[in-house]
Design a protein around this motif. Sequence first.
Motif, PDB file in Angstrom:
ATOM      1  N   GLN A  83       0.885  -1.252  -0.106  1.00 24.25           N
ATOM      2  CA  GLN A  83      -0.131   0.021   0.035  1.00 24.25           C
ATOM      3  C   GLN A  83       0.798   1.317   0.053  1.00 24.25           C
ATOM      4  O   GLN A  83       0.264   2.218  -0.222  1.00 24.25           O
ATOM      5  CB  GLN A  83      -0.936  -0.084   1.366  1.00 24.25           C
ATOM      6  CG  GLN A  83      -1.946  -1.129   1.275  1.00 24.25           C
ATOM      7  CD  GLN A  83      -3.085  -0.901   0.697  1.00 24.25           C
ATOM      8  OE1 GLN A  83      -3.275  -0.359  -0.293  1.00 24.25           O
ATOM      9  NE2 GLN A  83      -4.172  -1.458   1.131  1.00 24.25           N
ATOM     10  N   ARG A  84       2.186   1.198   0.234  1.00 23.55           N
ATOM     11  CA  ARG A  84       3.077   2.387   0.382  1.00 23.55           C
ATOM     12  C   ARG A  84       2.861   3.226  -0.898  1.00 23.55           C
ATOM     13  O   ARG A  84       3.078   4.688  -0.544  1.00 23.55           O
ATOM     14  CB  ARG A  84       4.327   1.983   0.830  1.00 23.55           C
ATOM     15  CG  ARG A  84       4.614   1.130   2.006  1.00 23.55           C
ATOM     16  CD  ARG A  84       6.047   1.269   2.342  1.00 23.55           C
ATOM     17  NE  ARG A  84       6.091  -0.078   3.586  1.00 23.55           N
ATOM     18  CZ  ARG A  84       7.085  -0.527   3.819  1.00 23.55           C
ATOM     19  NH1 ARG A  84       8.438  -0.068   3.252  1.00 23.55           N
ATOM     20  NH2 ARG A  84       7.261  -1.356   4.755  1.00 23.55           N
ATOM     21  N   ASP A  85       2.880   2.675  -2.030  1.00 24.17           N
ATOM     22  CA  ASP A  85       3.133   3.456  -3.321  1.00 24.17           C
ATOM     23  C   ASP A  85       1.940   4.241  -3.307  1.00 24.17           C
ATOM     24  O   ASP A  85       1.793   5.455  -3.836  1.00 24.17           O
ATOM     25  CB  ASP A  85       3.226   2.551  -4.356  1.00 24.17           C
ATOM     26  CG  ASP A  85       4.540   1.869  -4.594  1.00 24.17           C
ATOM     27  OD1 ASP A  85       5.564   2.093  -4.104  1.00 24.17           O
ATOM     28  OD2 ASP A  85       4.569   0.876  -5.388  1.00 24.17           O
ATOM     29  N   VAL A  86       0.421   3.898  -2.993  1.00 25.41           N
ATOM     30  CA  VAL A  86      -0.556   4.516  -3.043  1.00 25.41           C
ATOM     31  C   VAL A  86      -0.372   5.857  -2.191  1.00 25.41           C
ATOM     32  O   VAL A  86      -0.841   6.922  -2.425  1.00 25.41           O
ATOM     33  CB  VAL A  86      -1.563   3.833  -2.455  1.00 25.41           C
ATOM     34  CG1 VAL A  86      -3.113   4.541  -2.502  1.00 25.41           C
ATOM     35  CG2 VAL A  86      -1.932   2.530  -3.314  1.00 25.41           C
ATOM     36  N   VAL A  87       0.249   5.621  -0.922  1.00 26.52           N
ATOM     37  CA  VAL A  87       0.411   6.810  -0.022  1.00 26.52           C
ATOM     38  C   VAL A  87       1.341   7.849  -0.657  1.00 26.52           C
ATOM     39  O   VAL A  87       1.195   9.175  -0.539  1.00 26.52           O
ATOM     40  CB  VAL A  87       1.247   6.379   1.326  1.00 26.52           C
ATOM     41  CG1 VAL A  87       1.582   7.579   2.240  1.00 26.52           C
ATOM     42  CG2 VAL A  87       0.093   5.487   1.875  1.00 26.52           C
ATOM     43  N   LEU A  88       2.538   7.353  -1.612  1.00 26.80           N
ATOM     44  CA  LEU A  88       3.175   8.361  -2.094  1.00 26.80           C
ATOM     45  C   LEU A  88       2.491   8.843  -3.285  1.00 26.80           C
ATOM     46  O   LEU A  88       2.771  10.253  -3.570  1.00 26.80           O
ATOM     47  CB  LEU A  88       4.454   7.704  -2.629  1.00 26.80           C
ATOM     48  CG  LEU A  88       5.265   6.960  -1.530  1.00 26.80           C
ATOM     49  CD1 LEU A  88       6.674   6.058  -2.211  1.00 26.80           C
ATOM     50  CD2 LEU A  88       5.627   8.095  -0.360  1.00 26.80           C
ATOM     51  N   ARG A  89       1.776   8.209  -4.108  1.00 27.78           N
ATOM     52  CA  ARG A  89       0.919   8.805  -5.057  1.00 27.78           C
ATOM     53  C   ARG A  89      -0.307   9.718  -4.895  1.00 27.78           C
ATOM     54  O   ARG A  89      -0.513  10.857  -5.284  1.00 27.78           O
ATOM     55  CB  ARG A  89       0.482   7.776  -6.037  1.00 27.78           C
ATOM     56  CG  ARG A  89       1.702   7.017  -6.777  1.00 27.78           C
ATOM     57  CD  ARG A  89       0.900   6.082  -7.998  1.00 27.78           C
ATOM     58  NE  ARG A  89      -0.068   5.404  -7.405  1.00 27.78           N
ATOM     59  CZ  ARG A  89      -0.128   4.090  -7.237  1.00 27.78           C
ATOM     60  NH1 ARG A  89       1.327   3.665  -6.878  1.00 27.78           N
ATOM     61  NH2 ARG A  89      -1.296   3.457  -6.594  1.00 27.78           N
ATOM     62  N   THR A  90      -1.080   9.463  -3.961  1.00 26.21           N
ATOM     63  CA  THR A  90      -2.088  10.074  -3.322  1.00 26.21           C
ATOM     64  C   THR A  90      -2.221  10.256  -2.027  1.00 26.21           C
ATOM     65  O   THR A  90      -3.126   9.709  -1.137  1.00 26.21           O
ATOM     66  CB  THR A  90      -3.385   9.389  -3.820  1.00 26.21           C
ATOM     67  OG1 THR A  90      -3.518   8.157  -3.521  1.00 26.21           O
ATOM     68  CG2 THR A  90      -3.549   9.659  -5.217  1.00 26.21           C
ATOM     69  N   PRO A  91      -1.273  11.025  -1.247  1.00 24.51           N
ATOM     70  CA  PRO A  91      -1.376  11.119   0.307  1.00 24.51           C
ATOM     71  C   PRO A  91      -2.694  11.472   1.052  1.00 24.51           C
ATOM     72  O   PRO A  91      -2.896  11.223   1.926  1.00 24.51           O
ATOM     73  CB  PRO A  91      -0.006  11.966   0.548  1.00 24.51           C
ATOM     74  CG  PRO A  91       0.080  12.871  -0.516  1.00 24.51           C
ATOM     75  CD  PRO A  91      -0.372  11.699  -1.908  1.00 24.51           C
ATOM     76  N   ASP A  92      -3.447  12.476   0.396  1.00 28.62           N
ATOM     77  CA  ASP A  92      -4.481  12.901   0.532  1.00 28.62           C
ATOM     78  C   ASP A  92      -5.557  11.946   1.007  1.00 28.62           C
ATOM     79  O   ASP A  92      -6.301  11.815   2.144  1.00 28.62           O
ATOM     80  CB  ASP A  92      -5.077  14.123   0.046  1.00 28.62           C
ATOM     81  CG  ASP A  92      -5.306  13.986  -1.503  1.00 28.62           C
ATOM     82  OD1 ASP A  92      -4.546  12.966  -1.991  1.00 28.62           O
ATOM     83  OD2 ASP A  92      -5.733  14.662  -2.039  1.00 28.62           O
ATOM     84  N   ARG A  93      -5.759  11.262  -0.047  1.00 31.30           N
ATOM     85  CA  ARG A  93      -6.748   9.877  -0.179  1.00 31.30           C
ATOM     86  C   ARG A  93      -6.575   8.803   1.038  1.00 31.30           C
ATOM     87  O   ARG A  93      -7.033   8.415   1.599  1.00 31.30           O
ATOM     88  CB  ARG A  93      -6.744   9.513  -1.441  1.00 31.30           C
ATOM     89  CG  ARG A  93      -7.990   8.440  -1.457  1.00 31.30           C
ATOM     90  CD  ARG A  93      -7.890   7.804  -3.059  1.00 31.30           C
ATOM     91  NE  ARG A  93      -9.230   6.947  -3.229  1.00 31.30           N
ATOM     92  CZ  ARG A  93     -10.249   7.415  -3.789  1.00 31.30           C
ATOM     93  NH1 ARG A  93     -10.538   8.463  -4.137  1.00 31.30           N
ATOM     94  NH2 ARG A  93     -11.392   6.266  -3.979  1.00 31.30           N
ATOM     95  N   ALA A  94      -4.987   8.563   0.841  1.00 31.61           N
ATOM     96  CA  ALA A  94      -4.529   7.567   1.785  1.00 31.61           C
ATOM     97  C   ALA A  94      -4.546   7.998   3.425  1.00 31.61           C
ATOM     98  O   ALA A  94      -5.207   7.287   4.141  1.00 31.61           O
ATOM     99  CB  ALA A  94      -3.051   7.278   1.553  1.00 31.61           C
ATOM    100  N   VAL A  95      -4.489   9.393   3.666  1.00 31.92           N
ATOM    101  CA  VAL A  95      -4.573   9.557   5.071  1.00 31.92           C
ATOM    102  C   VAL A  95      -6.029   9.557   5.610  1.00 31.92           C
ATOM    103  O   VAL A  95      -6.153   9.268   6.434  1.00 31.92           O
ATOM    104  CB  VAL A  95      -3.959  11.149   5.160  1.00 31.92           C
ATOM    105  CG1 VAL A  95      -4.510  11.695   6.464  1.00 31.92           C
ATOM    106  CG2 VAL A  95      -2.549  11.162   4.974  1.00 31.92           C
ATOM    107  N   GLU A  96      -6.953   9.968   4.465  1.00 32.60           N
ATOM    108  CA  GLU A  96      -8.355   9.991   4.770  1.00 32.60           C
ATOM    109  C   GLU A  96      -8.782   8.343   5.288  1.00 32.60           C
ATOM    110  O   GLU A  96      -9.510   8.085   6.350  1.00 32.60           O
ATOM    111  CB  GLU A  96      -9.366  10.357   3.993  1.00 32.60           C
ATOM    112  CG  GLU A  96      -9.017  11.736   3.546  1.00 32.60           C
ATOM    113  CD  GLU A  96      -9.251  12.759   4.741  1.00 32.60           C
ATOM    114  OE1 GLU A  96     -10.171  12.732   5.745  1.00 32.60           O
ATOM    115  OE2 GLU A  96      -8.469  13.547   5.034  1.00 32.60           O
TER     116      GLU A  96
END
Length: 401
Positions: free
Chosen positions: A261-274
């Motif tokens: 899942q880390r790549d998603v955090v790097l690509r779309t941190p706003d969505r991942a944080v929610e």
Amino acid sequence: MTAPSDMPGLPMTRPASCPVDPPEDYAKFRGAELMKVRCPVGMDAWLVTRYADVRAVLSDRTMSSRGASSLHVNPYAGPDEEVHPGSVIQLDGERHSRLRKMVLAEFTVRRVKAMREYVRELVGRHLDAMLARPGTADLVQDFALPIPSLVICELLGVPHADRERFQRQSVALVSTDRTAEQSRQARDELSGYLAGLFTDKQRDPQDDVFSRMITRGEATGDPLTMEELVILGLSLLVAGHETTANMIALSVLVLLEHPEQRDVVLRTPDRAVEELLRYLSVVQFGVLRYATEDVAVGEHTVKAGDWLVAALNSANRDEEAFPGADELDFHRESPRPHLAFGFGAHQCLGQQLARVELQETLTQLFSRVPSLRLAVSPEELEFKHNTLVYGVRQLPITWSR
């Protein structure tokens, strides 16, 4: 309705197999009639577990916040005591609106956006210091805790040198197993410190939140009293770092367990944080409300004078609102707003700043340290089951050079 002999008690136990999950009983309660529970403070309350019901309770102006936020799990608390002036968490109506408007002026999107560069530089400096070590660290003490503490110091105008002092007192204030004397001593010490700080700011205002609130109140003819300033300062200082620090550490732990899942955090941190906020919901015992009138909650009528506990972590795992709610899913289609920051008139004042801190810490950490991993087995980690804000006490980590 649950019979008194069968009445469950709070707090409930989290599953040992997945300690970041809420208590398993919550799922059972969401499918049943409203459940009454026995609270450590010595009263019984209705436990509200469904997403729709929690939103309804938190947005209902007939529900008083006077016992907020989680006094029901503190045996020495007094939810029936008179609310102190300045308690933005507990006040209702016009008294609450007056304080909230003053604070919101300091947490606008524009002001928080201006803080991002400071947060980014702060995160970078702490990463530099951590990576200069031989290859191991405690992510809590070396990274997750100091960053939000220093951010709130910078914002509120608290000297950075005093950070460890208020952190130590905050631990006593958010613990549910402290004695009445320990709680009183921590509150008195921090209140005395803040009174001295505000006296200095009244004489010599600086460019910080508290100074601006003091000067703005004097200019408009509606100054905050010293008691209001101290109680408000306690709320902002403690809440401003405890929740975010624990969210950072737990988020890193979850992402270490889900490396894909880390790549998603790097690509779309706003969505991942929610999604992380929804999934973790660190305000673990819910928020307390008092019914001032008879009101319908779901299919049940709550009588005036009854207490309710809105379980945020249960609502955020409600399958009716979030299909596959027990899964961490950064690709949810049209995700509903989570309730990690509460809802309604008392929704968290600093939520935009918390989002910025989470985005910056997670993206920099995993982009600069892709080999990050736990230095111990997950079974060795100790979690904060006895604090109002859930988290992990230490998070030993290591990485490859």
